[in-house]
Scaffold this motif. Structure first.
Motif, mmCIF file in Angstrom:
data_model
loop_
_atom_site.group_PDB
_atom_site.id
_atom_site.type_symbol
_atom_site.label_atom_id
_atom_site.label_comp_id
_atom_site.label_asym_id
_atom_site.label_seq_id
_atom_site.Cartn_x
_atom_site.Cartn_y
_atom_site.Cartn_z
ATOM 1 N N ASP A 1 0.826 -1.204 0.000
ATOM 2 C CA ASP A 1 0.000 0.000 0.000
ATOM 3 C C ASP A 1 0.862 1.256 0.000
ATOM 4 O OD1 ASP A 1 -2.265 -1.570 0.045
ATOM 5 O OD2 ASP A 1 -2.621 -1.326 2.202
ATOM 6 N N VAL A 2 1.895 1.269 0.839
ATOM 7 C CA VAL A 2 2.762 2.451 0.944
ATOM 8 C C VAL A 2 3.495 2.702 -0.367
ATOM 9 C CG1 VAL A 2 4.876 3.310 2.036
ATOM 10 C CG2 VAL A 2 3.035 2.377 3.450
ATOM 11 N N VAL A 3 4.056 1.653 -0.956
ATOM 12 C CA VAL A 3 4.813 1.827 -2.196
ATOM 13 C C VAL A 3 3.886 2.192 -3.354
ATOM 14 C CG1 VAL A 3 6.320 0.679 -3.875
ATOM 15 C CG2 VAL A 3 6.663 0.301 -1.419
ATOM 16 N N SER B 1 14.750 5.691 -8.936
ATOM 17 C CA SER B 1 13.734 6.221 -8.026
ATOM 18 C C SER B 1 13.419 5.221 -6.923
ATOM 19 C CB SER B 1 12.438 6.515 -8.796
ATOM 20 O OG SER B 1 12.669 7.283 -9.944
ATOM 21 N N LEU B 2 13.434 3.940 -7.282
ATOM 22 C CA LEU B 2 13.070 2.870 -6.359
ATOM 23 C C LEU B 2 14.027 1.711 -6.555
ATOM 24 C CD1 LEU B 2 11.104 1.302 -4.452
ATOM 25 C CD2 LEU B 2 9.738 0.777 -6.467
ATOM 26 N N ILE B 3 14.528 1.175 -5.448
ATOM 27 C CA ILE B 3 15.393 -0.003 -5.476
ATOM 28 C C ILE B 3 14.790 -1.040 -4.541
ATOM 29 C CG2 ILE B 3 17.694 -0.930 -5.020
ATOM 30 C CD1 ILE B 3 18.804 1.892 -5.573
ATOM 31 N N GLU C 1 18.277 7.905 -6.204
ATOM 32 C CA GLU C 1 18.126 9.315 -6.546
ATOM 33 C C GLU C 1 17.623 10.088 -5.323
ATOM 34 O OE1 GLU C 1 13.578 9.740 -8.275
ATOM 35 O OE2 GLU C 1 15.189 9.365 -9.712
ATOM 36 N N PRO C 2 17.864 11.394 -5.265
ATOM 37 C CA PRO C 2 17.346 12.185 -4.147
ATOM 38 C C PRO C 2 15.834 12.030 -4.021
ATOM 39 C CG PRO C 2 18.924 13.465 -5.419
ATOM 40 C CD PRO C 2 18.681 12.197 -6.196
ATOM 41 N N GLY C 3 15.380 11.738 -2.824
ATOM 42 C CA GLY C 3 13.956 11.519 -2.599
ATOM 43 C C GLY C 3 13.471 10.128 -2.926
ATOM 44 N N GLY C 4 14.364 9.253 -3.387
ATOM 45 C CA GLY C 4 13.975 7.887 -3.737
ATOM 46 C C GLY C 4 13.832 6.996 -2.512
ATOM 47 N N ILE C 5 13.343 5.787 -2.732
ATOM 48 C CA ILE C 5 13.153 4.844 -1.630
ATOM 49 C C ILE C 5 13.725 3.467 -1.986
ATOM 50 C CG2 ILE C 5 11.109 5.992 -0.685
ATOM 51 C CD1 ILE C 5 9.370 3.847 -2.060
ATOM 52 N N ILE C 6 14.053 2.733 -0.935
ATOM 53 C CA ILE C 6 14.507 1.347 -1.051
ATOM 54 C C ILE C 6 13.504 0.467 -0.325
ATOM 55 C CG2 ILE C 6 16.285 -0.328 -0.395
ATOM 56 C CD1 ILE C 6 18.331 1.958 -0.580
ATOM 57 N N THR D 1 16.796 6.398 6.965
ATOM 58 C CA THR D 1 15.526 6.514 7.662
ATOM 59 C C THR D 1 14.699 5.282 7.301
ATOM 60 O OG1 THR D 1 15.594 8.923 7.573
ATOM 61 C CG2 THR D 1 13.442 7.899 7.931
ATOM 62 N N GLU D 2 14.122 4.640 8.306
ATOM 63 C CA GLU D 2 13.432 3.369 8.070
ATOM 64 C C GLU D 2 11.985 3.439 8.538
ATOM 65 O OE1 GLU D 2 13.859 -1.418 9.102
ATOM 66 O OE2 GLU D 2 14.909 0.068 10.332
#
Length: 245
Positions: free
Chosen positions: A72-74, A171-173, A192-197, A217-218
């Motif tokens: 849901d979050v992604v 953007s996403l890994i 990238e800046p602002g991206g998420i893993i 940040t997790e």
């Protein structure tokens, strides 16, 4: 028999039993032939249980194999993110197809040749998927080992380095394959800046240590996971924003 082997035997037995139960329930009309919407969380989860360890059946559910909360979050993050969205993924499967439907480019690397060749036809119709099979190399002194049972004496250095060979930022890994600690180290400079893993199964002890040491940040997202009979955890990681002068 050690603990890891006992767990593997238990998982194999559960998988076989869950699939048999799914066939019986479907024939009896107690489970429909089409998956419920993801918003009907409990019904979707029950429907998914017989599809454990079946990547093609999971793909039909239109969910990656992360916790529902993480999905849901992604999904919300992708919907709000500006295009184009470029993705790199360690570990292919249902998530590869799910991401391909929602992003512009998915570069996915798989360490298991047997699984990769089995799953590749399902990816072939998606022009925005760049699929790589990079097997581990046998070595007496692996540069990048895996702590998973049965993978001793294998070097995953080439697998982990695939993100650098492709190049650029993402953007996403997604980190959901082997040698995840090393994958996280390789991923951070490519975000990238602002991206998420997305880091799956993040409650495991060795993964906790890697995440806590990474300076990220997790957001830990625990709960039900499609096709799993027990709760799990998927984390969404980001780099801290630079302090304003």
């Amino acid at each position: 028999m050690n603990r890891d082997k006992l767990m593997q035997v238990a998982k194999t037995a559960y998988t076989a039993g869950a699939r048999r139960a799914g066939v019986i329930l479907t024939r009896a009309g107690l489970v429909g032939s089409q998956p419920p919407p993801r918003e009907a969380r409990l019904k979707h989860w029950v429907y998914s249980l017989p599809r454990i360890r079946d990547a093609l059946a999971m793909a039909e559910l239109d969910v990656p194999w992360w916790t529902y909360r993480a999905v849901d979050v992604v999904d919300a993050w992708l919907s709000a993110h500006s295009r184009p969205i470029r993705v790199f993924e360690y570990g292919s499967g249902a998530s590869t197809l799910w991401l391909a439907e929602r992003t512009d480019a998915v570069h996915s690397v798989e360490h298991d040749r047997g699984f990769g060749e089995y799953f590749a036809p399902a990816l072939a119709g998606h022009k925005n998927i760049d699929f790589h099979i990079v097997e581990a190399v046998r070595s007496t002194q692996p540069i990048v080992p895996s702590a998973k049972e049965g993978y001793q004496g294998l070097d995953f250095a080439d697998y982990v380095a695939t993100i650098d060979k492709i190049g650029g930022t993402f953007s996403l890994i997604v980190i959901d394959g082997r040698a995840r600690e090393a994958c996280l180290t390789a991923a951070l400079p490519r975000l990238e800046p602002g991206g998420i893993i997305v880091f799956d199964n993040s409650r495991r002890r060795r993964y906790r240590q890697a995440i806590e040491a990474a300076g990220v940040t997790e957001r830990r997202l625990r709960g039900l996971t499609p096709a799993l009979p027990y709760p799990d955890e998927t984390s969404v990681l980001s780099l801290p924003l630079p302090e304003k002068p």
